[in-house]
Design a protein around this motif. Structure first.
Motif, mmCIF file in Angstrom:
data_model
loop_
_atom_site.group_PDB
_atom_site.id
_atom_site.type_symbol
_atom_site.label_atom_id
_atom_site.label_comp_id
_atom_site.label_asym_id
_atom_site.label_seq_id
_atom_site.Cartn_x
_atom_site.Cartn_y
_atom_site.Cartn_z
ATOM 1 N N GLU A 1 -5.756 50.883 -54.295
ATOM 2 C CA GLU A 1 -4.981 50.175 -55.700
ATOM 3 C C GLU A 1 -5.985 49.686 -57.052
ATOM 4 O OE1 GLU A 1 -1.434 47.815 -55.404
ATOM 5 O OE2 GLU A 1 -2.885 45.874 -55.243
ATOM 6 N N ASP B 1 -7.944 63.651 -47.941
ATOM 7 C CA ASP B 1 -8.385 63.047 -46.795
ATOM 8 C C ASP B 1 -10.023 62.289 -46.756
ATOM 9 O OD1 ASP B 1 -5.716 62.837 -46.062
ATOM 10 O OD2 ASP B 1 -5.433 63.986 -45.069
ATOM 11 N N ASN C 1 -5.189 53.822 -48.470
ATOM 12 C CA ASN C 1 -4.632 53.308 -49.610
ATOM 13 C C ASN C 1 -5.152 52.415 -50.230
ATOM 14 O OD1 ASN C 1 -3.101 54.369 -51.682
ATOM 15 N ND2 ASN C 1 -1.078 53.342 -51.839
ATOM 16 N N SER D 1 -3.422 61.232 -46.252
ATOM 17 C CA SER D 1 -3.481 60.583 -45.042
ATOM 18 C C SER D 1 -3.803 59.281 -44.867
ATOM 19 C CB SER D 1 -2.785 61.071 -43.272
ATOM 20 O OG SER D 1 -3.749 61.499 -43.965
ATOM 21 N N TRP E 1 -7.083 62.260 -56.550
ATOM 22 C CA TRP E 1 -6.886 61.604 -55.676
ATOM 23 C C TRP E 1 -5.364 61.344 -56.498
ATOM 24 C CZ3 TRP E 1 -6.988 55.957 -56.840
ATOM 25 C CH2 TRP E 1 -6.695 55.442 -55.266
ATOM 26 N N ARG E 2 -5.609 61.046 -57.774
ATOM 27 C CA ARG E 2 -4.720 60.233 -58.142
ATOM 28 C C ARG E 2 -3.564 61.071 -58.255
ATOM 29 N NH1 ARG E 2 -4.518 55.394 -60.778
ATOM 30 N NH2 ARG E 2 -3.865 55.924 -62.623
ATOM 31 N N ARG E 3 -3.671 62.051 -58.717
ATOM 32 C CA ARG E 3 -2.834 62.696 -58.365
ATOM 33 C C ARG E 3 -2.350 64.100 -57.346
ATOM 34 N NH1 ARG E 3 -6.766 66.587 -63.124
ATOM 35 N NH2 ARG E 3 -6.016 66.145 -65.127
ATOM 36 N N ASN E 4 -3.040 63.785 -56.452
ATOM 37 C CA ASN E 4 -2.664 64.563 -54.694
ATOM 38 C C ASN E 4 -2.280 63.228 -53.894
ATOM 39 O OD1 ASN E 4 -3.216 67.175 -55.456
ATOM 40 N ND2 ASN E 4 -5.179 66.977 -56.022
ATOM 41 N N ARG E 5 -2.291 61.667 -54.252
ATOM 42 C CA ARG E 5 -2.483 60.901 -52.639
ATOM 43 C C ARG E 5 -1.055 60.771 -52.726
ATOM 44 N NH1 ARG E 5 -2.721 55.718 -56.894
ATOM 45 N NH2 ARG E 5 -1.290 56.727 -59.205
ATOM 46 N N ASP E 6 -0.089 61.755 -53.228
ATOM 47 C CA ASP E 6 1.593 60.907 -52.148
ATOM 48 C C ASP E 6 0.931 62.196 -50.743
ATOM 49 O OD1 ASP E 6 2.492 60.221 -54.031
ATOM 50 O OD2 ASP E 6 3.653 61.571 -54.390
ATOM 51 N N SER E 7 0.054 63.023 -50.716
ATOM 52 C CA SER E 7 0.229 64.017 -50.232
ATOM 53 C C SER E 7 -1.210 63.518 -48.550
ATOM 54 C CB SER E 7 -0.347 65.564 -50.054
ATOM 55 O OG SER E 7 -1.969 65.597 -50.533
#
Length: 295
Positions: free
Chosen positions: A256, A179, A254, A251, A243-249
């Motif tokens: 691209e 974040d 975003n 908030s 970030w690319r490894r953990n972006r699902d978490s």
């Protein structure tokens, strides 16, 4: 490790310097280089806190114009001739690809508890790639072959091993919570967008301005060079990978990445940014633009 500050690599030169008070009265280039020749100061490797390596001291001696009477001193002259032979032999040895390969393998063998190997024509240790320059005289630990953690490492096995340890410390220090990275990324992207002529914001521009965006409150409260902390080149890619490894978490906002075309990636004026395509970073995918998605 090769001769460093506590080793008397040039005893005759030291005798001459002390006898003539050369160090105390040195000015200009002599004042800058003479201490390094005598083993004082730091190696030229950026980010590595070690004395200059023996080969660096020998190179500095040959590059320095000493007073004429110093070069006439038999002992000093012998040391300069020996340094010339050592530098020439080192350069001749490292210019051969097979010798560079053996050197890299020596380094990797000394990294205990680290996954190492050769993949896609690159030597790697865990997440870092070991990259020589064309001469083999200078090495870097990099995130992918493009973004150095520590560069200008002399071709000295122990120095390269110690630089790996220092690279790990850089990653530990500069990896941010996702974040927070997105907050700093948003600031860098906004600055890059402000100076951009169109809607396409180059990742390379954002990476450059990210060094400003990550400065702490001391700098933002008083924007001055003395309050600006130098940020290693690879800090942006370190956090981009995280970030690319953990972006699902995450908030935060975003983003691209837009893949580069063939010409954008390899043209003479390429501004592509190379994102790792595998865990080791030996394969890269060229990206060109970064877009903010949504609000």
């Amino acid at each position: 490790m090769s001769d460093t500050a506590d080793a008397q690599l040039f005893p005759e030169l030291e005798r001459y310097v002390e006898k003539n008070g050369l160090l105390a009265n040195a000015k200009g280039i002599l004042a800058a280089r003479l201490p390094r020749i005598l083993g004082q100061g730091k190696t030229r490797a950026e980010g590595l806190d070690l004395p200059p390596a023996a080969i660096e001291r020998q190179q500095e001696l040959l590059a320095l114009s000493l007073p004429e009477d110093a070069t006439k001193d038999p002992g000093v002259r012998r040391e300069m001739e020996a340094a010339q032979r050592a530098v020439d032999e080192h350069a001749d040895h490292m210019r051969h690809p097979e010798n560079r390969r053996r050197f890299a393998l020596q380094v990797l063998r000394q990294l205990e508890g680290v996954t190492t190997g050769n993949k896609d024509n690159h030597f790697f240790a865990d997440r870092f790639v070991l990259v020589p320059d064309k001469s083999g005289l200078s090495w870097s630990w990099s995130m992918t072959p493009h973004y150095a953690m520590i560069s200008k490492i002399p071709a000295d096995v122990e120095y390269v091993v110690r630089a790996y340890e220092a690279s790990e410390r850089i990653v530990e220090k500069w990896t941010m919570p996702v974040d927070r990275f997105l907050d700093r990324l948003s600031l860098a992207w906004g600055m890059a967008r402000h100076f951009n002529e169109d809607e396409n914001v180059l990742i390379a521009d954002v990476a450059r301005l990210f060094k400003v965006a990550v400065q702490d409150d001391r700098f933002w409260n008083s924007p001055a060079r003395r309050n600006f902390e130098d940020v290693p080149e690879a800090v942006f890619i370190i956090n981009l990978i995280n970030w690319r490894r953990n972006r699902d978490s995450a908030s935060g906002p975003n983003f691209e990445l837009v893949p580069a075309t063939l010409n954008q990636a390899h043209g003479s004026k390429s501004r592509a940014f190379f994102v790792p395509g595998n865990t080791e970073g030996t394969i890269v995918r060229p990206m060109i633009y970064i877009r903010r998605v949504g609000k």
